[in-house]
Design an enzyme around this catalytic site. Sequence first.
Site, mmCIF file in Angstrom:
data_model
loop_
_atom_site.group_PDB
_atom_site.id
_atom_site.type_symbol
_atom_site.label_atom_id
_atom_site.label_comp_id
_atom_site.label_asym_id
_atom_site.label_seq_id
_atom_site.Cartn_x
_atom_site.Cartn_y
_atom_site.Cartn_z
ATOM 1 N N ASP A 330 0.816 -1.221 0.000
ATOM 2 C CA ASP A 330 0.000 0.000 0.000
ATOM 3 C C ASP A 330 0.850 1.272 0.000
ATOM 4 O OD1 ASP A 330 -2.301 -1.525 -0.024
ATOM 5 O OD2 ASP A 330 -2.516 -1.511 2.150
ATOM 6 N N LYS A 357 -5.891 -2.702 -7.222
ATOM 7 C CA LYS A 357 -6.254 -2.040 -5.966
ATOM 8 C C LYS A 357 -7.462 -1.121 -6.218
ATOM 9 C CE LYS A 357 -3.140 -3.984 -3.409
ATOM 10 N NZ LYS A 357 -3.579 -4.959 -2.396
ATOM 11 N N ARG A 361 -3.108 1.462 -9.604
ATOM 12 C CA ARG A 361 -2.219 2.466 -9.002
ATOM 13 C C ARG A 361 -0.940 2.699 -9.795
ATOM 14 N NH1 ARG A 361 -3.449 0.971 -2.649
ATOM 15 N NH2 ARG A 361 -5.267 2.349 -2.506
ATOM 16 N N ARG A 403 -5.201 6.583 -1.398
ATOM 17 C CA ARG A 403 -3.738 6.629 -1.253
ATOM 18 C C ARG A 403 -3.101 7.491 -2.355
ATOM 19 N NH1 ARG A 403 -3.369 3.582 3.140
ATOM 20 N NH2 ARG A 403 -4.488 1.611 3.181
#
Length: 443
Positions: A330, A357, A361, A403
């Site tokens: 992550d 994810k 990403r 994120r």
Amino acid sequence: MTLAPSDLQAPLLLPGAPGSLAGQVRVPGDKSISHRALLFGAIAEGETRIEGLLPAEDPLSTAACLRAMGVAVSPIEAGREVIVQGVGLDGFREPENLLDCGNSGTTMRLMLGLLAGRAGRHFVLTGDASLRRRPMRRVGGPLAQMGATIAGRGGGNLAPLAIAGRQLHGATIRTPVASAQVKSALLLAALTAAGPTTVIEPALSRDHSERMLRAFGADLVVAGPGGTEVTVTPGNTLRGQTVVVPGDISSAAFWLVAAAITPGAALTVENVGLNPSRTGILEVLEQMGARITVLNRRDVAGEPVGDLAVEHGPLRAFTIGGDLIPRLVDEIPVLAVAACCAEGVSTIRGAEELRVKETDRLAVMARQLGAMGARLEEHADGLTIQGVTTLHGAEVDSETDHRVAMSLAVASLVASGDTRLHDSAAAAVSYPGFWDDLARLRR
Ligand code: S3P
């Protein structure tokens, strides 16, 4: 100066360098541990008290699903202990409607394992547009080896997913990816299967489920190289516990990188969970020559915890891949930001999991950091990033990913000129106070 957006639809203005960061910050509770505390509390006998539970959208999704199946979960608010009244291993009521997992992959995958063995009951799990695109056969496939029946779009791969609960049988299952969500789903299904179940992972993923299930009284044995083989033997009753949730190292990572790359910065991040299956980020920052000190190491309710002091300093490029990836999976978006500020060429390989994810990403970070002037190349399984690069402010977008939103905010700290971030509100999935903390720590 306030950084809080007055209108959540409007892009958030992030002023670029010069400026620095200083002070102390306590990140909110660990997301993985928070989900597990709620879920395991629900299937235990008696009361579970949870201190430090993450009051963010993802754990709220888990709590809402549990309430819809008759579990009493007290209100989830910052600074307030959460109490779960357990209904026992087979006590879930059949819900009247869809169970909405929101944006949370952990909720959906662990719930699949938990519900597949609830004989005679029917459940349908769904989620937001991002979650409905994420692969679920990685859980449904191995669960089918235990006798589970799960149907959904794309041959059972995509939510909405319908579960026809039935008595499962034990099995020995080799999972194709090192995923704690897959492993945990199988361990939860194993609790009420007929006969023992062994889950063998290709590399160790986070082991919070193993630690916490054992604390709740499950018969669970960890073996194999690096703890990659876990066996659950059904029969034990789980008992409600007091769980103390440490701060989330995945949230701390934004401050660690922010302070490491911002000239003049010095931050202390307090009460951070330091479970070795999660500390890959610290090893990489060490490899880069970052100035980080772990203070006040302690053990809190079965998880190692410490405070992290970090200062700005020169950084070297890093190379990551292999078994390290699950231990920092992550943190890769924010590590991509760090790589822009490090001398040399950084490489991230073996990270194809990032493509499934909350967003893809690798693609999103390549696109958004690229818009700020990063020199990077995207590969099927990673990124190559050239540093040192002076980033420039730009119009960027989290593309709904929490994120990504916070990683781009970290990048804006070293960019020349202002950055405008669209969908900054995505941060609330795991760190609702992030923008307030950023405003408070900026100098
Ligand atoms: C999690 C496991 C990881 C991680 C996710 C939380 C968990 O996912 O990326 O944020 O709580 O088990 P995978 O199991 O897909 O690697």
